[in-house]
Motif scaffolding. Structure first.
Motif, PDB file in Angstrom:
ATOM      1  N   GLU A 110      -6.850   1.072   1.040  1.00  0.00           N
ATOM      2  CA  GLU A 110      -6.461   0.194  -0.065  1.00  0.00           C
ATOM      3  C   GLU A 110      -7.568  -0.768  -0.465  1.00  0.00           C
ATOM      4  OE1 GLU A 110      -2.818   1.918   1.553  1.00  0.00           O
ATOM      5  OE2 GLU A 110      -4.606   1.029   2.463  1.00  0.00           O
ATOM      6  N   GLU A 111      -8.479  -1.047   0.455  1.00  0.00           N
ATOM      7  CA  GLU A 111      -9.541  -2.013   0.174  1.00  0.00           C
ATOM      8  C   GLU A 111     -10.681  -1.407  -0.631  1.00  0.00           C
ATOM      9  OE1 GLU A 111      -9.052  -4.825   4.124  1.00  0.00           O
ATOM     10  OE2 GLU A 111     -10.279  -3.011   4.229  1.00  0.00           O
ATOM     11  N   THR A 112     -10.681  -0.105  -0.797  1.00  0.00           N
ATOM     12  CA  THR A 112     -11.713   0.530  -1.606  1.00  0.00           C
ATOM     13  C   THR A 112     -11.144   1.003  -2.942  1.00  0.00           C
ATOM     14  OG1 THR A 112     -11.340   2.657  -0.495  1.00  0.00           O
ATOM     15  CG2 THR A 112     -13.060   1.236   0.393  1.00  0.00           C
ATOM     16  N   ARG A 113     -10.069   0.341  -3.359  1.00  0.00           N
ATOM     17  CA  ARG A 113      -9.495   0.583  -4.677  1.00  0.00           C
ATOM     18  C   ARG A 113      -9.531  -0.713  -5.467  1.00  0.00           C
ATOM     19  NH1 ARG A 113      -4.174   2.893  -1.970  1.00  0.00           N
ATOM     20  NH2 ARG A 113      -4.849   4.973  -1.346  1.00  0.00           N
ATOM     21  N   ASP A 114      -9.580  -0.602  -6.776  1.00  0.00           N
ATOM     22  CA  ASP A 114      -9.416  -1.784  -7.611  1.00  0.00           C
ATOM     23  C   ASP A 114      -7.943  -2.145  -7.621  1.00  0.00           C
ATOM     24  OD1 ASP A 114     -12.015  -2.233  -8.361  1.00  0.00           O
ATOM     25  OD2 ASP A 114     -11.927  -0.883 -10.070  1.00  0.00           O
ATOM     26  N   SER A 115      -7.620  -3.292  -7.109  1.00  0.00           N
ATOM     27  CA  SER A 115      -6.220  -3.678  -7.028  1.00  0.00           C
ATOM     28  C   SER A 115      -6.094  -5.180  -7.210  1.00  0.00           C
ATOM     29  CB  SER A 115      -5.628  -3.273  -5.673  1.00  0.00           C
ATOM     30  OG  SER A 115      -4.332  -3.786  -5.516  1.00  0.00           O
ATOM     31  N   GLU A 116      -5.192  -5.578  -8.082  1.00  0.00           N
ATOM     32  CA  GLU A 116      -4.952  -7.001  -8.283  1.00  0.00           C
ATOM     33  C   GLU A 116      -4.006  -7.567  -7.234  1.00  0.00           C
ATOM     34  OE1 GLU A 116      -3.558  -7.478 -12.227  1.00  0.00           O
ATOM     35  OE2 GLU A 116      -5.452  -6.872 -13.163  1.00  0.00           O
ATOM     36  N   GLN A 117      -3.393  -6.663  -6.433  1.00  0.00           N
ATOM     37  CA  GLN A 117      -2.441  -7.122  -5.431  1.00  0.00           C
ATOM     38  C   GLN A 117      -3.148  -7.778  -4.249  1.00  0.00           C
ATOM     39  OE1 GLN A 117      -0.195  -3.622  -4.445  1.00  0.00           O
ATOM     40  NE2 GLN A 117       1.198  -3.859  -6.175  1.00  0.00           N
ATOM     41  N   ALA A 118      -4.294  -7.234  -3.886  1.00  0.00           N
ATOM     42  CA  ALA A 118      -5.003  -7.777  -2.733  1.00  0.00           C
ATOM     43  C   ALA A 118      -5.770  -9.030  -3.136  1.00  0.00           C
ATOM     44  CB  ALA A 118      -5.955  -6.737  -2.164  1.00  0.00           C
ATOM     45  N   PRO A 119      -5.696 -10.110  -2.343  1.00  0.00           N
ATOM     46  CA  PRO A 119      -6.411 -11.339  -2.687  1.00  0.00           C
ATOM     47  C   PRO A 119      -7.923 -11.186  -2.585  1.00  0.00           C
ATOM     48  CG  PRO A 119      -5.424 -11.510  -0.505  1.00  0.00           C
ATOM     49  CD  PRO A 119      -4.901 -10.245  -1.119  1.00  0.00           C
ATOM     50  N   LEU A 120      -8.375 -10.275  -1.745  1.00  0.00           N
ATOM     51  CA  LEU A 120      -9.804 -10.038  -1.602  1.00  0.00           C
ATOM     52  C   LEU A 120     -10.013  -8.626  -1.103  1.00  0.00           C
ATOM     53  CD1 LEU A 120     -12.724 -11.122  -1.607  1.00  0.00           C
ATOM     54  CD2 LEU A 120     -12.399 -11.777   0.765  1.00  0.00           C
ATOM     55  N   SER A 121     -10.732  -7.828  -1.862  1.00  0.00           N
ATOM     56  CA  SER A 121     -10.999  -6.458  -1.458  1.00  0.00           C
ATOM     57  C   SER A 121     -12.322  -6.392  -0.717  1.00  0.00           C
ATOM     58  CB  SER A 121     -11.045  -5.534  -2.677  1.00  0.00           C
ATOM     59  OG  SER A 121     -11.511  -4.266  -2.311  1.00  0.00           O
ATOM     60  N   VAL A 122     -12.304  -5.775   0.459  1.00  0.00           N
ATOM     61  CA  VAL A 122     -13.546  -5.593   1.200  1.00  0.00           C
ATOM     62  C   VAL A 122     -14.547  -4.817   0.364  1.00  0.00           C
ATOM     63  CG1 VAL A 122     -14.579  -4.474   3.200  1.00  0.00           C
ATOM     64  CG2 VAL A 122     -12.482  -5.775   3.465  1.00  0.00           C
ATOM     65  N   ALA A 123     -14.040  -3.917  -0.464  1.00  0.00           N
ATOM     66  CA  ALA A 123     -14.943  -3.127  -1.295  1.00  0.00           C
ATOM     67  C   ALA A 123     -15.829  -4.012  -2.181  1.00  0.00           C
ATOM     68  CB  ALA A 123     -14.135  -2.157  -2.145  1.00  0.00           C
ATOM     69  N   ARG A 124     -15.239  -5.104  -2.672  1.00  0.00           N
ATOM     70  CA  ARG A 124     -16.042  -5.991  -3.519  1.00  0.00           C
ATOM     71  C   ARG A 124     -17.152  -6.673  -2.720  1.00  0.00           C
ATOM     72  NH1 ARG A 124     -10.935  -6.801  -5.964  1.00  0.00           N
ATOM     73  NH2 ARG A 124     -10.476  -8.741  -4.858  1.00  0.00           N
ATOM     74  N   LEU A 125     -16.902  -6.870  -1.443  1.00  0.00           N
ATOM     75  CA  LEU A 125     -17.942  -7.439  -0.596  1.00  0.00           C
ATOM     76  C   LEU A 125     -19.067  -6.458  -0.334  1.00  0.00           C
ATOM     77  CD1 LEU A 125     -15.759  -9.261   2.090  1.00  0.00           C
ATOM     78  CD2 LEU A 125     -16.807 -10.235   0.056  1.00  0.00           C
ATOM     79  N   ASP A 152       4.132  -6.658   2.281  1.00  0.00           N
ATOM     80  CA  ASP A 152       3.274  -7.531   1.490  1.00  0.00           C
ATOM     81  C   ASP A 152       2.164  -6.762   0.784  1.00  0.00           C
ATOM     82  OD1 ASP A 152       4.675  -9.780   2.114  1.00  0.00           O
ATOM     83  OD2 ASP A 152       3.320 -10.463   3.698  1.00  0.00           O
ATOM     84  N   GLY A 153       1.671  -5.689   1.438  1.00  0.00           N
ATOM     85  CA  GLY A 153       0.605  -4.905   0.848  1.00  0.00           C
ATOM     86  C   GLY A 153      -0.766  -5.533   0.928  1.00  0.00           C
ATOM     87  N   VAL A 154      -0.922  -6.596   1.714  1.00  0.00           N
ATOM     88  CA  VAL A 154      -2.222  -7.261   1.819  1.00  0.00           C
ATOM     89  C   VAL A 154      -2.707  -7.322   3.270  1.00  0.00           C
ATOM     90  CG1 VAL A 154      -1.908  -8.631  -0.261  1.00  0.00           C
ATOM     91  CG2 VAL A 154      -1.112  -9.532   1.938  1.00  0.00           C
ATOM     92  N   GLY A 155      -2.080  -6.571   4.158  1.00  0.00           N
ATOM     93  CA  GLY A 155      -2.462  -6.603   5.566  1.00  0.00           C
ATOM     94  C   GLY A 155      -3.819  -5.958   5.815  1.00  0.00           C
ATOM     95  N   LEU A 156      -4.404  -6.304   6.942  1.00  0.00           N
ATOM     96  CA  LEU A 156      -5.694  -5.734   7.331  1.00  0.00           C
ATOM     97  C   LEU A 156      -5.558  -4.342   7.924  1.00  0.00           C
ATOM     98  CD1 LEU A 156      -7.342  -8.850   9.025  1.00  0.00           C
ATOM     99  CD2 LEU A 156      -7.751  -7.975   6.717  1.00  0.00           C
ATOM    100  N   VAL A 157      -4.327  -3.954   8.296  1.00  0.00           N
ATOM    101  CA  VAL A 157      -4.067  -2.631   8.855  1.00  0.00           C
ATOM    102  C   VAL A 157      -2.759  -2.108   8.278  1.00  0.00           C
ATOM    103  CG1 VAL A 157      -5.284  -3.136  11.024  1.00  0.00           C
ATOM    104  CG2 VAL A 157      -2.810  -3.518  10.866  1.00  0.00           C
ATOM    105  N   ASP A 158      -2.516  -0.827   8.480  1.00  0.00           N
ATOM    106  CA  ASP A 158      -1.242  -0.224   8.097  1.00  0.00           C
ATOM    107  C   ASP A 158      -0.262  -0.444   9.244  1.00  0.00           C
ATOM    108  OD1 ASP A 158       0.855   1.272   7.184  1.00  0.00           O
ATOM    109  OD2 ASP A 158      -0.233   3.174   7.112  1.00  0.00           O
ATOM    110  N   HIS A 159       0.678  -1.364   9.044  1.00  0.00           N
ATOM    111  CA  HIS A 159       1.642  -1.720  10.086  1.00  0.00           C
ATOM    112  C   HIS A 159       2.808  -0.738  10.090  1.00  0.00           C
ATOM    113  CE1 HIS A 159       0.006  -5.676  11.215  1.00  0.00           C
ATOM    114  NE2 HIS A 159      -0.277  -5.830   9.938  1.00  0.00           N
ATOM    115  N   ARG A 160       3.076  -0.141  11.257  1.00  0.00           N
ATOM    116  CA  ARG A 160       4.206   0.761  11.430  1.00  0.00           C
ATOM    117  C   ARG A 160       4.908   0.415  12.738  1.00  0.00           C
ATOM    118  NH1 ARG A 160       4.032   5.526   8.107  1.00  0.00           N
ATOM    119  NH2 ARG A 160       2.343   5.286   6.580  1.00  0.00           N
ATOM    120  N   LEU A 161       6.032   1.077  12.980  1.00  0.00           N
ATOM    121  CA  LEU A 161       6.844   0.760  14.156  1.00  0.00           C
ATOM    122  C   LEU A 161       7.022   1.965  15.059  1.00  0.00           C
ATOM    123  CD1 LEU A 161       9.491  -1.412  12.364  1.00  0.00           C
ATOM    124  CD2 LEU A 161       8.399  -2.117  14.496  1.00  0.00           C
ATOM    125  N   LEU A 162       7.007   1.695  16.350  1.00  0.00           N
ATOM    126  CA  LEU A 162       7.486   2.633  17.367  1.00  0.00           C
ATOM    127  C   LEU A 162       8.667   1.932  18.036  1.00  0.00           C
ATOM    128  CD1 LEU A 162       7.411   5.055  19.359  1.00  0.00           C
ATOM    129  CD2 LEU A 162       5.807   3.702  20.733  1.00  0.00           C
TER     130      LEU A 162
END
Length: 406
Positions: A385-400, A130-140
């Motif tokens: 990803e939250e400290t980049r300008d991105s239209e993919q994320a619904p809300l960037s923490v950086a903007r906050l 999705d690219g909008v998660g709060l963390v980088d999800h990976r698998l073990l």
């Protein structure tokens, strides 16, 4: 270009802690880490007031998702909801990269089925894509070495995994009583009595039955290791050897292609891994509790002897920062060395070269922490990803974080 400045932080670097530091981020990357120069702090800098600034925590082994999906024996949530729910928990613990440990096995005691694991894997991959998660999800991927059906399922999962430059992590495991994590049968008996509410006699019978029912799977163990070794040597997976007991076992799995020793149960096994140049993973709960709940070697003992490269949360994400801080406060190791166990050391274990340190060029995964009464409190977490300008994320923490003109 987006630019963010953090000032007056205690920045924990790879080789030291830099008091009153200035950290500059541009487009999701760290570009500068330096001492604050009085009178030269940018007006738009965020004043961290002396709080610790760390790289985002990397967790190489987290069972938390299983607990989130099935918090009680008779309660089970949908996999996608469980992923979203645990995402918030690990983010709040300062974890920005999490490897969800999904167990391919059929285990009535741990309520694991292959079907449930496949559903969790699909949900994790969907959230990551999705690219909008709060963390980088990976698998073990945790594989029961004696289960042929589990190996077949894992083959299918790995075949369907999108290609990346970082091979997926696979943990080769055998939890048969009498070896590995459960090599101490007396400790295991006591645990089974408590968990299953059994008498001593019934617990003994349970253990005998458990060993007997898994005996038929022993030949499969060799076939499983042979296949995983082939995949590891071809660079298609990064193989972790789980609960290695001694130097002989370590040599066997290393020869097969294992690159990491995960939770060695003895000092001998950890020393053999270190001598072989293999990263060693220990459990943060072991550090925080003061010892292994299974009666195995103390993680702090191994850390004191320089035999641990990274700590993982195992089953409780909040233990990572707490364990690192405890090691530093008790002067077992310096703060920057303790933090490395859950950041740069963990990133190396996972084969990730783009994160884990406050250094120019690396991802700006950041965590702000205060130590309150000797315990860590995460005040803020940021994903690159939250400290980049991105239209993919619904809300960037950086903007906050934009200055409000105060």
């Amino acid at each position: 270009m987006t630019r963010y400045v953090f000032a007056h932080a205690r920045a924990v670097l790879a080789d030291r802690t830099l008091d009153d530091a200035l950290v500059v981020v541009e487009d999701g990357r760290i570009v500068e880490v330096a001492p604050v120069i009085p009178g030269a702090v940018p007006a738009d800098a965020l004043d961290l007031g002396g709080a610790l600034l760390l790289p985002g925590v990397v967790d190489t082994h987290s069972d938390a998702l299983e607990k989130e999906q099935r918090p009680r024996p008779a309660v089970e949530f949908e996999p996608d909801f469980a992923v979203l729910s645990v995402e918030g928990r690990v983010r709040a613990a300062g974890v920005t990269t999490v490897h969800h440990a999904v167990g391919y096995q059929t285990d009535v005691i741990k309520d694991r089925t292959i079907e449930r694991s496949l559903a969790l894997t699909a949900a994790i991959r969907e959230r990551a894509a999705d690219g909008v998660g709060l963390v980088d999800h990976r698998l073990l991927h945790r594989l029961d070495a004696r289960d042929a059906d589990a190996l077949a399922a894992l083959k299918g999962v790995l075949a369907a995994q999108p290609h990346t430059d970082v091979p997926p992590l696979v943990s080769y495991e055998d939890h048969t009583p009498g070896q590995g994590q459960y090599r101490n049968l007396e400790t295991y008996r006591v645990a089974i009595q408590r968990q299953q509410h059994l008498s001593a006699e019934d617990a003994e019978r349970f253990i005998r039955d458990r060993i007997e029912e898994r005996t038929d799977g022993f030949p499969q163990r060799a076939r499983t290791l042979a296949h995983l070794g082939q995949e590891a040597r071809a660079g298609r997976i990064r193989l972790l050897a789980h609960d290695v007991e001694n130097a002989e076992q370590l040599a066997e799995v290393r020869a097969a292609g294992a690159a990491v020793a995960e939770f060695p149960t003895t000092r001998e096994a950890a020393r053999a891994a270190r001598d072989a140049g293999m990263p060693v993973v220990a459990g943060a709960p072991n550090v925080l509790r003061g010892g292994s709940h299974s009666g195995n070697v103390s993680a702090e003992t191994l850390i004191t002897e320089g035999l641990v490269d990274n700590l993982s949360s195992d089953y409780m994400p909040t233990t990572l920062l707490a364990a690192a801080l405890k090691l530093a406060l008790r002067r077992v190791i310096p703060l920057h060395t303790a933090v490395a166990l859950i950041t740069s050391g963990a990133a190396r274990t996972a084969g990730l070269t783009d994160r884990g340190a406050l250094a120019p060029g690396l991802r700006a995964d950041l965590v702000v922490v205060t130590a309150d009464g000797g315990r860590p409190t995460v005040r803020m977490s940021l994903l690159a990803e939250e400290t980049r300008d991105s239209e993919q994320a619904p809300l960037s923490v950086a903007r906050l974080l934009q200055p409000t003109g105060r």
